[in-house]
Structures are given as C-alpha cells and as structure tokens.
Write an enzyme that holds these catalytic residues in place. Structure first.
Site, short mmCIF file in Angstrom:
data_model
loop_
_atom_site.label_atom_id
_atom_site.label_comp_id
_atom_site.label_asym_id
_atom_site.label_seq_id
_atom_site.Cartn_x
_atom_site.Cartn_y
_atom_site.Cartn_z
N SER A 243 0.85 -1.19 0.00
CA SER A 243 0.00 0.00 0.00
C SER A 243 0.88 1.23 0.00
CB SER A 243 -0.92 0.01 1.24
OG SER A 243 -0.13 0.15 2.42
N LYS A 244 0.24 2.41 0.01
CA LYS A 244 0.99 3.66 -0.07
C LYS A 244 1.97 3.84 1.07
CE LYS A 244 -2.43 6.24 -2.77
NZ LYS A 244 -3.34 7.41 -2.80
N ARG A 245 1.67 3.23 2.21
CA ARG A 245 2.59 3.40 3.35
C ARG A 245 3.94 2.73 3.10
NH1 ARG A 245 -0.86 -0.60 5.06
NH2 ARG A 245 0.10 -2.58 5.73
N HIS A 246 3.99 1.84 2.11
CA HIS A 246 5.25 1.16 1.80
C HIS A 246 6.08 1.95 0.78
CE1 HIS A 246 2.78 -2.39 3.18
NE2 HIS A 246 3.84 -2.46 3.96
N GLY A 247 5.56 3.07 0.30
CA GLY A 247 6.31 3.87 -0.67
C GLY A 247 5.64 3.86 -2.03
#
Length: 470
Positions: A243-247
């Site tokens: 997801s976006k939290r992973h970059g």
C-alpha cells in the site's frame, strides 16, 4: 513424428483507472517473458487489452500512463491494444447464444427482491439459486445468468497453485449479461481471451476465486480452457499487502525516483520468481531462463533497500555517455557543455557512489559548482590552517606544468610533492579538496582533478588563493 509445439499467447489486461501499478507491471513482465522467452514456440504473442467496460471510471490519461510505463520497461506487445468496451456487442451475442442453447437462463430477480433471496440462502446455509432457473417467466427487464453446475466440484489445474477444488454448492449462477444489456467482467474476460487466442492466463492470485466461474463459462461454450497461473501478490517488507505506506506504487514513481528500467525489471522479476540463487538477472538471461515453474506460492516481499541495490548494479554498467544522459534529467538544472564533459570524465567514479539516478545531484555536486563559489563552515577549516595558502600556490604552479592529466598521474604528482616537502599528505589533500569541491563529496584528489579538467581545476585553485590573500 512429434507434433509441433503450439504457440503461447499471453495477455496483460489492466483497468484504465490509474497508473501502472508495480504489481501490474510484474504481471505484465511475467506474461511478456513467457511469450517472448527462449522456450516459447515460434508464433507466440504477448497481447494487451484495456479492460475499460466500467465507463464511469475510465480515464484516457491512465491508459496513456499504462502504455508509457510498459514502453519504459521495454515490454513491447503484438498488434494494437484491444478495448474491451468496444467488444460489448460480441459479449452480448455470446450471452444470447448461451441462452439459446440452455447454458444460461433469464433472471428477473433484482433490487430488494434479489437481496432478500440472497439473505434467505445465507440464513439457511444453502446455495443461492434463482427461482427462474427452471425456466419460469417474469416481467420487465431481465439479466442473463450462467446455468452453473450445482453438484460436484469445479477443479482448476493451476500452473502455480496446483490443483484447486471449488465445491459447486458454494457458487451461485453468475450474471453474464446485465438487465441493461451490458456484459459483466466474468463473461467479457472469457470471450475476449478466447477470441484473442490466449493460451495462458497469468495474473494475480486475487483473481483465483473468479477462475471456477470463468472455467464454467469456457466449458459451457465448449471452448478450450487456457492454462491458468495465479501468482501471489506483492507485500511490503512488513509482510502486509502493498500500500501507499510502503512507498511508491506506480512504475512512473520509480522512474522519477531514479530507477533504470533494467534495474526495476530485475527487481520485479525476483519478486516471486527465482532461478537458483541468482539475484542479478539481465533481460537476456530472464528471457532464457523464465518459466512458470520458477514462481513460488508465497507472497513476495518488496524490500526498497534491496531494490535500490539491484538498480545500483545497472547504474554501474552504463557506458559513460549513457550515464551522463541518464542522470541529466535528475539534476537540478541542465549542465553546461563544460559541465557535461566533466560529468563524462567523472562518470567512472560517480557510478559507484550511486544507487539511483537521483543520487547524481549529490554525487556530482563538486562537478556542478559554478565559479565563483564560497567555501564556508567546516569545509573551510583546512584553508584556515597554517601553510594552506602556500600549498595551494605551489601545487597550482606544479599542476600548470602537468602534461599527463590522468587520475593516476595527478595522484602521483601530489604524492611526490608531499614527499619533496617532507609533508604528510594530510597537509596537502584537505586544502586542495576544500578549494576544489567546497566540501562536497568527491572521489580521490587525482580523480577530482581529472574530472574537473585542467582549466577548471587551476581556476578553482587560483580563486581560493585570491580569497585567502584578501
């Protein structure tokens, strides 16, 4: 006589609702390698289909972003991209054909009535079955449903997951044509894959639960079922769904971050596929080695550090001219002709100080300094030490006579200078480096002088002298 191998036909079928997702790019890569690789029979193809039946979410800019991302990665396709939306009439015709042969039926259940029937089936723990399956008639608009088998199992022979069994009692009669005459995904994907001659459907395992229903449609129509291969999804380093939290999630973001297409391709290839212990795998080797048997069943983990380290290998492999061309878009401003020439000389030293092309601004900062520049803060300390001015002056005078302007020859000259003056190199190198680089990261003094070139090096030393004299 052995029968000639049948060509492999694969496809990538993204929805045009956003960028080319990193997971989609890996799916496209696997399909491309399967069709283009050395094991693929002559006549094999990699096709592209845009699944744009959801017109409310269709985004033409997203289509272009997907195509650009595939081109940047070097994943070429055969023929023109096919629009699923443009084939709606064909899908509807197949639904009507299934209706005529008894493989499908009309269903008038809709809205609250449909919701109520589904709820009752759940409460009674039975299969939801439309009351119109037996051929009874209703009034008004109707959908068309597949008349799926009720008893037994649908067995999917998956090239990655193995044999997967789905009890038919847990699956309802899927809608294939809505009451407004538009096809559903379940029907459209089967018809399109059949008409396109697709032999291998390689996609994420989030589609695995769709497969028994699609296989039932193939079998109802008497069509050959393709080889299904469902690849595990990509997770972040923490083991959770990407997801976006992973970059970065989109291919264009990795390009903007300074990845080379070869570096990202190698990184994607190793997300769920392996060839022994090989980590650095060129496109040529990937085409030679790739096969579905190398795909694992466990979710792949995306490690940004490992991905960047893989990219570093390909940065180091660039020719000097290609290196300068690759880093130029990632610099704060376009280099002058003189700076571009200096970057070319510095390339052999800079490549090994970078993982991403965006590292170039920092790594090549000493080259990109524009005179006159100030040397301030900690960087200026070596210039304030006793004897620094004398070193700058005498070294500059000696370098003016230097004919062989190579890193090795320049390092040798400076070492000889220090020995003649009975000085430690710690008294010579630091003031020179400060004057030449203003404290920016740089390679050895000889490599720095060589990279800057004779004229620029002497000019920087002269300016530093002038500042110290005033």
């Amino acid at each position: 006589m052995t029968q000639e191998a049948r060509p492999i036909v694969t496809r990538f079928a993204p929805s045009p609702t956003g960028y080319l997702h990193i997971g989609g790019a890996r799916t496209a890569l696997f399909n491309w390698l399967l069709a283009r690789g050395g094991h693929a029979p002559e006549g094999s193809k990699f096709l592209l289909r845009i699944e744009d039946t959801d017109r409310a979410r269709h985004n033409e800019a997203a289509v272009e972003a997907i195509l650009d991302g595939l081109k940047w990665l070097g994943l070429d396709w055969d023929g023109e991209p096919i629009s699923q939306h443009s084939r709606a009439d064909r899908h509807a015709a197949v639904a009507e054909e299934m209706l005529a042969t008894g493989q499908a039926f009309k269903c008038w259940l809709a809205g609250d009535e449909l919701d109520k029937a589904r709820q009752e089936a759940r409460e009674n723990n039975v299969r939801f079955t439309s009351p119109y399956r037996d051929g009874s008639e209703g009034e008004g608009p109707y959908s068309i449903r597949l008349k799926a088998p009720i008893d037994g199992e649908t067995v999917v022979q998956d090239a990655v997951q193995g044999e997967v069994r789905f009890p038919n009692a847990t699956s309802d009669d899927v809608v294939i044509l809505r009451s407004d005459g538009t096809p559903t995904y379940m029907l459209a994907v089967v018809v399109d894959d059949h008409d396109m001659g697709v032999t291998h459907v390689v996609r994420g395992d989030d589609h695995l639960n769709n497969t028994p229903k699609q296989q039932q449609i193939y079998e109802a129509l008497g069509w050959n079922v393709p080889v299904f291969a469902h690849i595990p999804l990509i997770h972040g380093a923490d083991g959770k769904k990407l997801s976006k939290r992973h970059g970065a999630l989109g291919v264009e973001a990795y390009r903007d971050e300074g990845y080379l297409p070869e570096g990202l391709m190698n990184g994607l290839l190793r997300l769920g596929w392996a060839h022994g212990d090989d980590e650095l795998i060129s496109k040529a080797k990937a085409l030679e080695w790739f096969g579905l048997d190398g795909i694992g069943r466990a979710p792949a983990r995306l490690d940004p550090e490992k991905l960047a380290a893989t990219n570093a290998h390909y940065v180091q492999g660039l020719g000097d001219e290609d290196f300068v061309a690759a880093i130029t878009p990632h610099l704060d401003k376009a280099p002058s002709a003189e700076q571009a020439a200096a970057l070319g000389r510095a390339a052999p030293f800079l490549k090994y100080r970078m993982k991403l092309l965006t590292d170039a601004q920092a790594a090549a900062g000493f080259v990109l300094l524009e005179r006159p520049f100030e040397v301030t803060g900690k960087a200026a300390k070596p210039l304030k030490k006793e004897g620094a001015l004398g070193v700058l002056t005498t070294v500059r005078e000696r370098l003016m006579e230097q004919d062989e302007w190579t890193a090795e020859a320049l390092d040798a000259t400076l070492q000889a200078y220090a020995e003649e003056r009975e000085m430690g190199f710690g008294q010579v190198g630091p003031p020179l480096r400060a004057a030449l680089t203003a404290g920016k990261p740089s390679p050895s003094i000889g490599e720095t002088l060589f990279s800057l070139g004779k004229d620029e090096s002497l000019a920087r030393l002269a300016e530093a002298e002038a500042r110290l004299n005033t």
